[in-house]
Scaffold this motif. Structure first.
Motif, short mmCIF file in Angstrom:
data_model
loop_
_atom_site.label_atom_id
_atom_site.label_comp_id
_atom_site.label_asym_id
_atom_site.label_seq_id
_atom_site.Cartn_x
_atom_site.Cartn_y
_atom_site.Cartn_z
N THR A 1 0.83 -1.21 0.00
CA THR A 1 0.00 0.00 0.00
C THR A 1 0.86 1.26 0.00
O THR A 1 0.33 2.36 -0.14
N GLY A 2 2.17 1.07 0.21
CA GLY A 2 3.06 2.22 0.33
C GLY A 2 3.21 2.72 1.75
O GLY A 2 3.93 3.68 2.01
N HIS A 3 2.53 2.05 2.68
CA HIS A 3 2.56 2.47 4.08
C HIS A 3 2.89 1.28 4.99
O HIS A 3 2.54 0.14 4.66
N PRO A 4 3.56 1.54 6.11
CA PRO A 4 3.84 0.45 7.06
C PRO A 4 2.57 -0.03 7.73
O PRO A 4 1.52 0.62 7.65
N TYR A 5 2.66 -1.16 8.40
CA TYR A 5 1.56 -1.76 9.17
C TYR A 5 0.46 -2.35 8.28
O TYR A 5 -0.59 -2.74 8.79
N PHE A 6 0.70 -2.41 6.97
CA PHE A 6 -0.24 -3.07 6.07
C PHE A 6 0.50 -4.15 5.30
O PHE A 6 1.54 -3.88 4.70
N SER A 7 -0.04 -5.35 5.32
CA SER A 7 0.62 -6.48 4.67
C SER A 7 0.29 -6.55 3.18
O SER A 7 -0.56 -5.80 2.67
N THR A 8 0.95 -7.47 2.48
CA THR A 8 0.59 -7.68 1.07
C THR A 8 -0.79 -8.33 0.96
O THR A 8 -1.41 -8.24 -0.10
N ASP A 9 -1.28 -8.97 2.02
CA ASP A 9 -2.67 -9.43 2.02
C ASP A 9 -3.60 -8.23 1.85
O ASP A 9 -4.53 -8.25 1.03
N THR A 10 -3.35 -7.20 2.63
CA THR A 10 -4.20 -6.01 2.58
C THR A 10 -4.08 -5.32 1.23
O THR A 10 -5.09 -4.90 0.65
N SER A 11 -2.86 -5.21 0.72
CA SER A 11 -2.70 -4.55 -0.58
C SER A 11 -3.36 -5.36 -1.69
O SER A 11 -3.89 -4.80 -2.65
N THR A 12 -3.36 -6.69 -1.55
CA THR A 12 -4.04 -7.55 -2.53
C THR A 12 -5.52 -7.23 -2.58
O THR A 12 -6.09 -7.02 -3.66
N VAL A 13 -6.16 -7.20 -1.43
CA VAL A 13 -7.59 -6.93 -1.38
C VAL A 13 -7.88 -5.50 -1.84
O VAL A 13 -8.83 -5.25 -2.60
N LEU A 14 -7.06 -4.56 -1.39
CA LEU A 14 -7.25 -3.16 -1.78
C LEU A 14 -7.20 -3.00 -3.30
O LEU A 14 -8.09 -2.39 -3.91
N ARG A 15 -6.17 -3.57 -3.93
CA ARG A 15 -6.05 -3.45 -5.39
C ARG A 15 -7.20 -4.19 -6.10
O ARG A 15 -7.73 -3.70 -7.10
N ALA A 16 -7.58 -5.35 -5.57
CA ALA A 16 -8.68 -6.09 -6.19
C ALA A 16 -9.96 -5.27 -6.18
O ALA A 16 -10.71 -5.24 -7.18
#
Length: 232
Positions: free
Chosen positions: A128-143
């Motif tokens: 996400t470009g920010h700490p405390y967020f995993s690639t799981d979170t970025s996956t869902v965010l982008r989806a």
């Protein structure tokens, strides 16, 4: 299914070496993705960074800095995997939420749609470009942002279990489970933040083992040997 977000585990791409890359594994992934691209399916990809960096295991590094290193690990992964994809005849682009010189382009939904319209596979690197967020979170965010039909979650484990199959040989695999049950039972399909985002935005997931033959193609075609995570 017109558009999917494929999440690849960094550890799974490392194969038996457990670190770096296993080129044979990555090439097999590329061949499967090309099959889907040739069918007209638009593919976005997020790759974890665990084959390079597991910063949360160290107490000597500030969490923000550890997460930043992890973001850069995902950029390295996407550059490598993107090149293997190109060697198999696909066009690719890598988008990040922060500037990486000439290595990547900045993420935007409009840019993503433009690349999809040109039959490109789009890699979403840098989390996400920010700490405390995993690639799981970025996956869902982008989806959610790109309006994917589903998330294909390719892991080292071949589905969702009621407990860790590594520690419990009698662990039971779910053929289907609701995202609400995932949250309630803390089944760790993806982290809690990502699970709640899936629930709130009705983003389904298919969880399967990357190392199974034709697993990505089968999952995209609805042939599921892993677990379907429902959101209804």
């Amino acid at each position: 299914m017109k558009r999917v977000l494929l999440k690849l585990s960094g550890e799974a791409l490392a194969g038996e070496k457990k670190t770096g890359f296993d080129e044979a594994v990555v090439t097999e992934v590329a061949k499967q993705v090309k099959t889907l691209v040739d069918e007209g399916i638009q593919i976005g990809i997020v790759i974890g960074g665990g084959n390079f960096w597991r910063g949360r295991t160290s107490k000597n590094i500030d969490r923000t800095k550890a997460d930043q290193i992890g973001m850069l690990a995902t950029v390295m992964n996407c550059i490598y995997v993107s090149e293997i994809f190109r060697s198999q005849g696909m066009m690719t682009s890598i988008l990040t939420p922060f500037a990486c010189g000439e290595f990547t382009k900045m993420f935007s939904k409009d840019r993503t749609n433009k690349y999809f319209a040109h039959n490109m596979v789009v890699f979403f690197a840098g989390g996400t470009g920010h700490p405390y967020f995993s690639t799981d979170t970025s996956t869902v965010l982008r989806a959610i942002e790109i309006e994917a039909d589903t998330i294909l979650l390719a892991k080292a484990v071949d589905g969702v279990y009621d407990c860790d199959p590594k520690d419990h040989p009698d662990a039971r695999k779910y053929p289907e489970v609701s995202i609400q049950e995932v949250i309630d039972r803390q089944l760790k399909v993806v982290d809690l933040t990502a699970s709640i985002m899936c629930m709130e935005n009705k983003m389904p997931m298919i969880v399967f083992g990357l190392n199974e033959k034709d697993s990505i193609v089968n999952a995209a075609h609805g042939i599921i040997t892993g677990t379907r995570v429902t959101v209804e």
